[in-house]
Design a protein around this motif. Structure first.
Motif, PDB file in Angstrom:
ATOM      1  N   VAL A 172       4.674  21.376  63.897  1.00 48.82           N
ATOM      2  CA  VAL A 172       5.946  20.755  63.543  1.00 48.82           C
ATOM      3  C   VAL A 172       6.916  20.801  64.715  1.00 48.82           C
ATOM      4  O   VAL A 172       7.690  19.858  64.945  1.00 48.82           O
ATOM      5  N   GLU A 173       6.867  21.883  65.495  1.00 43.98           N
ATOM      6  CA  GLU A 173       7.794  22.029  66.625  1.00 43.98           C
ATOM      7  C   GLU A 173       7.635  20.902  67.647  1.00 43.98           C
ATOM      8  O   GLU A 173       8.598  20.535  68.334  1.00 43.98           O
ATOM      9  N   ASP A 174       6.455  20.322  67.735  1.00 40.51           N
ATOM     10  CA  ASP A 174       6.221  19.260  68.714  1.00 40.51           C
ATOM     11  C   ASP A 174       6.923  17.955  68.332  1.00 40.51           C
ATOM     12  O   ASP A 174       7.032  17.043  69.165  1.00 40.51           O
ATOM     13  N   LEU A 175       7.399  17.868  67.097  1.00 41.09           N
ATOM     14  CA  LEU A 175       8.116  16.664  66.667  1.00 41.09           C
ATOM     15  C   LEU A 175       9.584  16.689  67.085  1.00 41.09           C
ATOM     16  O   LEU A 175      10.226  15.631  67.165  1.00 41.09           O
ATOM     17  N   ASP A 176      10.094  17.850  67.337  1.00 44.05           N
ATOM     18  CA  ASP A 176      11.533  17.989  67.566  1.00 44.05           C
ATOM     19  C   ASP A 176      11.993  17.174  68.774  1.00 44.05           C
ATOM     20  O   ASP A 176      11.470  17.312  69.893  1.00 44.05           O
ATOM     21  N   GLY A 177      12.966  16.294  68.531  1.00 38.10           N
ATOM     22  CA  GLY A 177      13.557  15.501  69.600  1.00 38.10           C
ATOM     23  C   GLY A 177      12.855  14.197  69.915  1.00 38.10           C
ATOM     24  O   GLY A 177      13.345  13.423  70.744  1.00 38.10           O
ATOM     25  N   LEU A 178      11.712  13.942  69.276  1.00 38.64           N
ATOM     26  CA  LEU A 178      11.018  12.681  69.531  1.00 38.64           C
ATOM     27  C   LEU A 178      11.824  11.500  69.005  1.00 38.64           C
ATOM     28  O   LEU A 178      12.489  11.597  67.976  1.00 38.64           O
ATOM     29  N   LYS A 179      11.749  10.376  69.692  1.00 42.86           N
ATOM     30  CA  LYS A 179      12.328   9.114  69.210  1.00 42.86           C
ATOM     31  C   LYS A 179      11.181   8.279  68.668  1.00 42.86           C
ATOM     32  O   LYS A 179      10.237   7.975  69.405  1.00 42.86           O
ATOM     33  N   MET A 180      11.276   7.901  67.388  1.00 44.73           N
ATOM     34  CA  MET A 180      10.147   7.225  66.753  1.00 44.73           C
ATOM     35  C   MET A 180      10.607   6.063  65.891  1.00 44.73           C
ATOM     36  O   MET A 180      11.627   6.153  65.205  1.00 44.73           O
ATOM     37  N   ARG A 181       9.830   4.991  65.916  1.00 40.93           N
ATOM     38  CA  ARG A 181      10.051   3.868  65.012  1.00 40.93           C
ATOM     39  C   ARG A 181       9.248   4.141  63.741  1.00 40.93           C
ATOM     40  O   ARG A 181       8.028   4.211  63.746  1.00 40.93           O
ATOM     41  N   MET A 182       9.958   4.326  62.635  1.00 39.78           N
ATOM     42  CA  MET A 182       9.327   4.495  61.323  1.00 39.78           C
ATOM     43  C   MET A 182      10.363   4.139  60.259  1.00 39.78           C
ATOM     44  O   MET A 182      11.385   4.803  60.135  1.00 39.78           O
ATOM     45  N   PRO A 183      10.142   3.090  59.481  1.00 41.81           N
ATOM     46  CA  PRO A 183      11.129   2.669  58.479  1.00 41.81           C
ATOM     47  C   PRO A 183      10.999   3.438  57.172  1.00 41.81           C
ATOM     48  O   PRO A 183      10.090   4.251  56.978  1.00 41.81           O
ATOM     49  N   GLY A 184      11.916   3.155  56.266  1.00 43.16           N
ATOM     50  CA  GLY A 184      11.802   3.600  54.878  1.00 43.16           C
ATOM     51  C   GLY A 184      11.931   5.095  54.664  1.00 43.16           C
ATOM     52  O   GLY A 184      12.498   5.840  55.473  1.00 43.16           O
ATOM     53  N   LEU A 185      11.386   5.530  53.539  1.00 42.11           N
ATOM     54  CA  LEU A 185      11.478   6.933  53.141  1.00 42.11           C
ATOM     55  C   LEU A 185      10.735   7.839  54.111  1.00 42.11           C
ATOM     56  O   LEU A 185      11.144   8.964  54.364  1.00 42.11           O
ATOM     57  N   GLY A 186       9.634   7.347  54.653  1.00 38.78           N
ATOM     58  CA  GLY A 186       8.907   8.138  55.642  1.00 38.78           C
ATOM     59  C   GLY A 186       9.761   8.442  56.855  1.00 38.78           C
ATOM     60  O   GLY A 186       9.707   9.545  57.411  1.00 38.78           O
ATOM     61  N   GLY A 187      10.563   7.471  57.281  1.00 35.90           N
ATOM     62  CA  GLY A 187      11.456   7.705  58.402  1.00 35.90           C
ATOM     63  C   GLY A 187      12.484   8.781  58.102  1.00 35.90           C
ATOM     64  O   GLY A 187      12.808   9.605  58.965  1.00 35.90           O
ATOM     65  N   GLU A 188      12.997   8.789  56.870  1.00 31.70           N
ATOM     66  CA  GLU A 188      13.966   9.817  56.483  1.00 31.70           C
ATOM     67  C   GLU A 188      13.306  11.194  56.485  1.00 31.70           C
ATOM     68  O   GLU A 188      13.917  12.191  56.903  1.00 31.70           O
ATOM     69  N   VAL A 189      12.071  11.275  56.031  1.00 35.32           N
ATOM     70  CA  VAL A 189      11.342  12.544  56.050  1.00 35.32           C
ATOM     71  C   VAL A 189      11.177  13.034  57.475  1.00 35.32           C
ATOM     72  O   VAL A 189      11.435  14.206  57.796  1.00 35.32           O
ATOM     73  N   MET A 190      10.756  12.155  58.370  1.00 34.72           N
ATOM     74  CA  MET A 190      10.566  12.549  59.763  1.00 34.72           C
ATOM     75  C   MET A 190      11.886  12.968  60.405  1.00 34.72           C
ATOM     76  O   MET A 190      11.927  13.887  61.226  1.00 34.72           O
ATOM     77  N   ASN A 191      12.965  12.309  60.013  1.00 32.32           N
ATOM     78  CA  ASN A 191      14.273  12.677  60.531  1.00 32.32           C
ATOM     79  C   ASN A 191      14.612  14.123  60.183  1.00 32.32           C
ATOM     80  O   ASN A 191      15.173  14.859  60.996  1.00 32.32           O
ATOM     81  N   ARG A 192      14.234  14.531  58.989  1.00 28.23           N
ATOM     82  CA  ARG A 192      14.506  15.911  58.564  1.00 28.23           C
ATOM     83  C   ARG A 192      13.585  16.911  59.243  1.00 28.23           C
ATOM     84  O   ARG A 192      13.796  18.128  59.140  1.00 28.23           O
ATOM     85  N   MET A 193      12.568  16.390  59.920  1.00 26.51           N
ATOM     86  CA  MET A 193      11.654  17.253  60.666  1.00 26.51           C
ATOM     87  C   MET A 193      11.984  17.230  62.162  1.00 26.51           C
ATOM     88  O   MET A 193      11.182  17.682  62.984  1.00 26.51           O
ATOM     89  N   ASP A 309       0.121  21.868  59.028  1.00 22.76           N
ATOM     90  CA  ASP A 309       1.491  22.335  58.818  1.00 22.76           C
ATOM     91  C   ASP A 309       2.483  21.175  58.855  1.00 22.76           C
ATOM     92  O   ASP A 309       3.505  21.189  58.160  1.00 22.76           O
ATOM     93  N   VAL A 310       2.174  20.138  59.639  1.00 22.75           N
ATOM     94  CA  VAL A 310       3.020  18.951  59.657  1.00 22.75           C
ATOM     95  C   VAL A 310       2.934  18.236  58.315  1.00 22.75           C
ATOM     96  O   VAL A 310       3.955  17.834  57.738  1.00 22.75           O
ATOM     97  N   LEU A 311       1.727  18.084  57.794  1.00 20.31           N
ATOM     98  CA  LEU A 311       1.552  17.425  56.497  1.00 20.31           C
ATOM     99  C   LEU A 311       2.241  18.212  55.386  1.00 20.31           C
ATOM    100  O   LEU A 311       2.857  17.632  54.489  1.00 20.31           O
ATOM    101  N   GLU A 312       2.162  19.527  55.453  1.00 17.08           N
ATOM    102  CA  GLU A 312       2.774  20.346  54.403  1.00 17.08           C
ATOM    103  C   GLU A 312       4.293  20.219  54.433  1.00 17.08           C
ATOM    104  O   GLU A 312       4.929  20.055  53.383  1.00 17.08           O
ATOM    105  N   GLN A 313       4.879  20.269  55.612  1.00 18.62           N
ATOM    106  CA  GLN A 313       6.332  20.095  55.684  1.00 18.62           C
ATOM    107  C   GLN A 313       6.745  18.696  55.275  1.00 18.62           C
ATOM    108  O   GLN A 313       7.767  18.501  54.612  1.00 18.62           O
ATOM    109  N   ALA A 314       5.956  17.709  55.666  1.00 18.53           N
ATOM    110  CA  ALA A 314       6.257  16.329  55.283  1.00 18.53           C
ATOM    111  C   ALA A 314       6.228  16.179  53.768  1.00 18.53           C
ATOM    112  O   ALA A 314       7.076  15.502  53.178  1.00 18.53           O
ATOM    113  N   ARG A 315       5.277  16.823  53.123  1.00 21.11           N
ATOM    114  CA  ARG A 315       5.184  16.758  51.663  1.00 21.11           C
ATOM    115  C   ARG A 315       6.412  17.394  51.011  1.00 21.11           C
ATOM    116  O   ARG A 315       6.983  16.857  50.057  1.00 21.11           O
TER     117      ARG A 315
END
Length: 369
Positions: A172-193, A309-315
């Motif tokens: 999960v730590e590797d996601l921090d600070g990434l800029k990503m194109r992802m719409p919808g609810l999935g994008g909101e989830v990734m934003n919280r990660m 661990d990424v999938l679990e946090q995303a869930r």
């Protein structure tokens, strides 16, 4: 819209014995000669494989089935209106039809996201069942009614890929600070990660990824990702697409334009859209594996599974995001309740049908070569 001169020759006769007005057979003949020319705007590049070709097939079907009485000119994103302005164009009557995905309109109708993709939610088969036989379409049309827009489901992507990354994701730590194109609810989830979400139409993805304006993107799946050449702009290709177990595409119809069509043309349009709904998903199912093999074997793409661990946090975050959306309005709450109840039922059945069969057919899972 064109009205041929025969339509003006409507003969009315009076039945003296009853005092009732009866429309002569000329009425039906006149109506049969009435022709309509519609415009259809889309959120996709013109003739783009799969999702972009669906609208083209729709136009061809409608013209053929109506014997030319209803013709539809299809515009790709940016040709008549930008891809993210399709809903407004249909609502305002700039175009009679639109083809898009409902999560793009979350600023106008947040609950529309339920009808596109719900993270860890229903897949295409389950969504189609809910929409057509579980009350979903009625709720979707209720949501759009204030905008003067009718809606029909018009295709599905199937389970998507997890995305392209220019950085290896091991935690999960590797996601921090990434800029990503992802719409919808999935994008909101990734934003919280910890991911900075950037929204953009499909046509802008490649250059943004290649230039470094974004570090990662999801699009659809191998068939479309190969067509966009995303393997030339990113190093790692991740699965599964937890954020979009499918995307349901939509046919948006201007309510007044629909009402102006004779009943038979309305039926033709609805039937043609139902055909597109099936054929788009069929095409993705048929093409994705071949495209994936090309990416792996000819372009040496590195296919990676998203860490547990990424999938679990995303869930976990997904549950919060969906619950908050459900609380955003009374209608959103009813949509969520309907969606949730149907998913619970279908999951129970699929546990002893689809899932059980997959486990029996492939006890050690599939193979990726």
């Amino acid at each position: 819209m064109k009205l041929k001169s025969l339509a003006m020759a409507v003969a009315m006769t009076t039945v003296a014995s009853s005092g009732m007005m009866v429309v002569s057979s000329f009425d039906n003949a006149a109506q049969a000669q009435e022709t309509f020319e519609w415009k259809m705007v889309t959120s996709w590049p013109k003739n783009f494989p799969g999702v972009g070709q669906g609208p083209e097939r729709l136009a061809e079907l409608v013209e053929e089935m109506s014997d030319g009485r209803l013709t539809i000119e299809v515009f790709g994103a940016g040709q008549l209106v930008p891809g993210f302005e399709v809903f407004d164009a249909v609502s305002e009557g700039t175009a009679e039809l639109g083809h898009s995905a409902s999560y793009y309109w979350k600023g106008k109708a947040p609950a529309a996201q339920f009808f596109a993709a719900v993270p860890f939610g229903m897949n295409a088969q389950e969504m189609n069942a809910w929409l057509h036989y579980g009350g979903g379409m009625e709720l979707w049309n209720e949501l759009y009614e204030p905008f003067g827009v009718d809606v029909l489901v018009a295709g599905a992507s199937g389970v998507q890929m997890g995305g392209w990354y220019n950085k290896e994701i091991n935690s999960v730590e590797d996601l921090d600070g990434l800029k990503m194109r992802m719409p919808g609810l999935g994008g909101e989830v990734m934003n919280r990660m910890g991911v900075a979400i950037v929204n953009m139409p499909g046509g802008e993805i490649f250059t943004s990824l290649q230039s470094g304006a974004i570090d990662a993107t999801e699009w659809i799946g191998p068939y479309n990702d190969l067509a966009f050449g995303l393997h030339q702009a990113a190093d790692y290709y991740y699965y599964p697409g937890w954020h979009e177990p499918t995307v349901m595409f939509e046919a948006l119809i201007n309510e007044e334009a629909m009402a102006a069509l004779p009943a038979d043309l309305q039926a033709i349009l609805k039937t043609a859209v139902r055909d597109i709904n099936a054929s788009v998903l069929d095409e993705y199912t048929a093409r994705n594996n071949d495209a994936l093999e090309t990416l792996l074997n000819e372009h040496d793409v590195e296919l990676r599974r998203i860490p547990d661990d990424v999938l679990e946090q995303a869930r976990e975050h997904s549950e919060d995001v969906v619950a908050e959306l459900a609380e955003s309005s009374e209608l959103a709450g009813r949509i969520h309740e309907s969606y949730r109840d149907f998913q619970n039922k279908v999951v129970n059945y699929h546990a002893i049908s689809e899932q059980a069969y997959y486990n029996a057919r492939n006890p050690e899972g599939g193979t990726v070569e």
